[in-house]
Design an enzyme around this catalytic site. Structure first.
Site, PDB file in Angstrom:
ATOM      1  CB  THR A  87      -1.089  -0.020   1.260  1.00 12.42           C
ATOM      2  OG1 THR A  87      -1.614  -1.260   1.277  1.00 12.42           O
ATOM      3  CG2 THR A  87      -1.964   1.304   1.416  1.00 12.42           C
ATOM      4  CE  LYS A 162      -5.006  -0.974   1.599  1.00 11.61           C
ATOM      5  NZ  LYS A 162      -5.312  -2.429   2.137  1.00 11.61           N
ATOM      6  CE  LYS A 237       1.597   2.274   3.929  1.00 10.07           C
ATOM      7  NZ  LYS A 237       2.188   1.039   3.823  1.00 10.07           N
TER       8      LYS A 237
HETATM    9  P1  NAD Z   1       6.180  -5.615   7.231  1.00 17.43           P
HETATM   10  O1  NAD Z   1       6.876  -4.713   7.859  1.00 17.43           O
HETATM   11  O2  NAD Z   1       5.864  -6.862   8.115  1.00 17.43           O
HETATM   12  O3  NAD Z   1       6.922  -6.164   5.841  1.00 17.43           O
HETATM   13  C1  NAD Z   1       7.472  -5.427   5.033  1.00 17.43           C
HETATM   14  C2  NAD Z   1       8.863  -6.177   4.761  1.00 17.43           C
HETATM   15  O4  NAD Z   1       9.725  -5.287   3.634  1.00 17.43           O
HETATM   16  C3  NAD Z   1       9.825  -6.413   6.110  1.00 17.43           C
HETATM   17  O5  NAD Z   1       9.990  -7.716   6.238  1.00 17.43           O
HETATM   18  C4  NAD Z   1      11.274  -5.435   5.536  1.00 17.43           C
HETATM   19  O6  NAD Z   1      12.168  -6.216   6.044  1.00 17.43           O
HETATM   20  C5  NAD Z   1      11.125  -5.437   4.015  1.00 17.43           C
HETATM   21  N1  NAD Z   1      11.929  -4.502   3.575  1.00 17.43           N
HETATM   22  C6  NAD Z   1      12.017  -3.113   3.663  1.00 17.43           C
HETATM   23  N2  NAD Z   1      12.782  -2.513   2.927  1.00 17.43           N
HETATM   24  C7  NAD Z   1      13.296  -3.456   2.229  1.00 17.43           C
HETATM   25  C8  NAD Z   1      14.141  -3.361   0.841  1.00 17.43           C
HETATM   26  N3  NAD Z   1      14.776  -2.172   0.679  1.00 17.43           N
HETATM   27  N4  NAD Z   1      14.337  -4.519   0.243  1.00 17.43           N
HETATM   28  C9  NAD Z   1      13.776  -5.522   0.576  1.00 17.43           C
HETATM   29  N5  NAD Z   1      12.815  -5.673   1.834  1.00 17.43           N
HETATM   30  C10 NAD Z   1      12.828  -4.467   2.444  1.00 17.43           C
HETATM   31  O7  NAD Z   1       4.723  -5.147   6.549  1.00 17.43           O
HETATM   32  P2  NAD Z   1       3.581  -5.874   6.017  1.00 17.43           P
HETATM   33  O8  NAD Z   1       2.427  -5.982   7.333  1.00 17.43           O
HETATM   34  O9  NAD Z   1       3.953  -7.303   5.585  1.00 17.43           O
HETATM   35  O10 NAD Z   1       2.818  -5.169   4.990  1.00 17.43           O
HETATM   36  C11 NAD Z   1       3.708  -4.751   3.678  1.00 17.43           C
HETATM   37  C12 NAD Z   1       2.747  -4.014   3.029  1.00 17.43           C
HETATM   38  O11 NAD Z   1       1.409  -4.471   2.949  1.00 17.43           O
HETATM   39  C13 NAD Z   1       2.446  -2.446   3.466  1.00 17.43           C
HETATM   40  O12 NAD Z   1       2.477  -1.398   2.480  1.00 17.43           O
HETATM   41  C14 NAD Z   1       1.188  -2.615   4.319  1.00 17.43           C
HETATM   42  O13 NAD Z   1       0.459  -1.248   4.340  1.00 17.43           O
HETATM   43  C15 NAD Z   1       0.267  -3.317   3.249  1.00 17.43           C
HETATM   44  N6  NAD Z   1      -0.736  -3.973   3.954  1.00 17.43           N
HETATM   45  C16 NAD Z   1      -0.678  -4.638   5.268  1.00 17.43           C
HETATM   46  C17 NAD Z   1      -1.684  -5.262   5.815  1.00 17.43           C
HETATM   47  C18 NAD Z   1      -1.534  -5.961   7.276  1.00 17.43           C
HETATM   48  O14 NAD Z   1      -2.564  -6.276   7.819  1.00 17.43           O
HETATM   49  N7  NAD Z   1      -0.408  -6.102   7.613  1.00 17.43           N
HETATM   50  C19 NAD Z   1      -2.924  -5.376   5.186  1.00 17.43           C
HETATM   51  C20 NAD Z   1      -2.903  -4.727   3.819  1.00 17.43           C
HETATM   52  C21 NAD Z   1      -1.906  -4.267   3.304  1.00 17.43           C
END
Ligand code: NAD
Length: 290
Positions: A87, A162, A237
């Site tokens: 997102t 979204k 966010k």
């Molecule tokens: P998270 O923080 O658990 O995962 C993000 C991952 O990206 C981490 O493991 C981090 O180490 C990695 N990362 C960061 N910088 C990086 C880079 N330069 N290269 C490679 N990897 C890198 O977050 P999440 O909960 O998995 O969410 C991911 C996305 O999905 C976000 O944009 C969030 O808004 C969206 N989202 C999350 C949810 C939820 O319920 N968690 C629901 C819908 C959407």
């Protein structure tokens, strides 16, 4: 299919796992060194992208997406598709798509709803923006990781859908919670309010499918001490992204703006960080009229 998967966090890891389980050849990379069983572990984002037909990213925000895109686009083969499921702000989604297309690649922005539970069960909903051709190439993967994918138009429209959805969700959750708190003060039982509203014109997803009052309606995070679920921090966010988008196109969104202010206060000043976004109800419960 050969798939590069970058960002193996709470959402990315189970999504990648489902692609592996479906028999795809997945190469994963996460800056934190996370790996997924059955996927090849790459040393860099570029390595994960090299030779892949589709590269999926699942990253924290638009700034990180732009940095990762800088690295992976030159490593990708012509005709491959870059599919971002994070997102992020509409502007970053459109900028990255333009950069990919200029390099002869396809691009799809496909944020999801359904949370970690949906990612694990393979029941996410994808909202996608991009060309018909690029969407067609990644659609079979959406079927594995999710139960529904809507092609919303050109690049950036997945993110637009979204944040519009989540702006409605944030506003509606606040309205539902303040109504429960008002009912309390008026001596109206929560169960009675639920019985009326859930079958009347005030019904909504927040009232009927995610009831924020403990012991009332369907089981929800309210029944589990307001442990997320969908964290208030993530709602904040998404609301901020909605307001950034509204500013970009000069759209008047007064309710979205107010919801953003309330969630910002809740998360940053009132201890709401780490709680479910429905914990707005105990917040209102404690307050007096401003
Ligand atoms: P998270 O923080 O658990 O995962 C993000 C991952 O990206 C981490 O493991 C981090 O180490 C990695 N990362 C960061 N910088 C990086 C880079 N330069 N290269 C490679 N990897 C890198 O977050 P999440 O909960 O998995 O969410 C991911 C996305 O999905 C976000 O944009 C969030 O808004 C969206 N989202 C999350 C949810 C939820 O319920 N968690 C629901 C819908 C959407």
């Amino acid at each position: 299919m050969k798939i590069g998967f970058i960002g193996l966090g709470n959402m990315g890891a189970p999504m990648a796992r489902n692609l592996v389980a479906a028999g795809h050849e997945v190469t994963g990379y996460d800056v934190a060194g996370v790996t997924v069983e059955g996927a090849r572990a790459a040393e860099s984002a570029a390595e994960a992208a090299r030779g892949a037909e589709v590269v999926i990213t699942m990253l924290p925000n638009g700034q990180i997406l732009r940095a990762v895109a800088e690295e992976v686009i030159p490593a990708m083969s012509p005709g491959a598709v870059l599919c971002d499921c994070s997102t992020v702000d509409v502007e970053s989604a459109r900028a990255v798509a333009a950069q990919a297309e200029a390099a002869g690649l396809g691009a799809v922005d496909a944020p999801v709803s359904g949370g970690v539970g949906g990612a694990t069960a393979g029941t996410l909903t994808f909202m996608a923006g991009g060309s018909d051709e690029a969407f067609a190439k990644v659609a079979p993967l959406f079927e594995i990781m999710g139960q529904k994918a809507v092609h919303c138009g050109p690049s950036g429209n997945g993110q637009a859908a979204k944040i519009c959805n989540n702006m409605i969700l944030g506003v509606t959750m606040i309205a539902t919670c303040e109504a429960f708190a008002l009912a309390d003060r008026l001596g109206l039982e929560r169960q009675k309010l639920y019985d009326v509203v859930s079958t009347s014109s005030g019904y909504s997803w927040t009232m009927n499918a995610y009831t924020p009052a403990p012991g009332v309606g369907v089981p929800s995070p309210a029944d589990n001490g307001y442990k997320p679920g969908f964290a208030a921090d993530l709602m904040l966010k998404d609301l901020r992204l909605s307001q950034a988008a509204a500013e970009m196109v000069d759209a008047d969104t007064p309710m979205g703006q107010r919801a953003t202010e309330l969630y910002a206060r809740f998360v940053e000043e009132e201890g709401g960080s780490g709680m479910d976004f429905s914990a707005m109800l105990p917040r209102f419960e404690k307050r007096q009229r401003e």
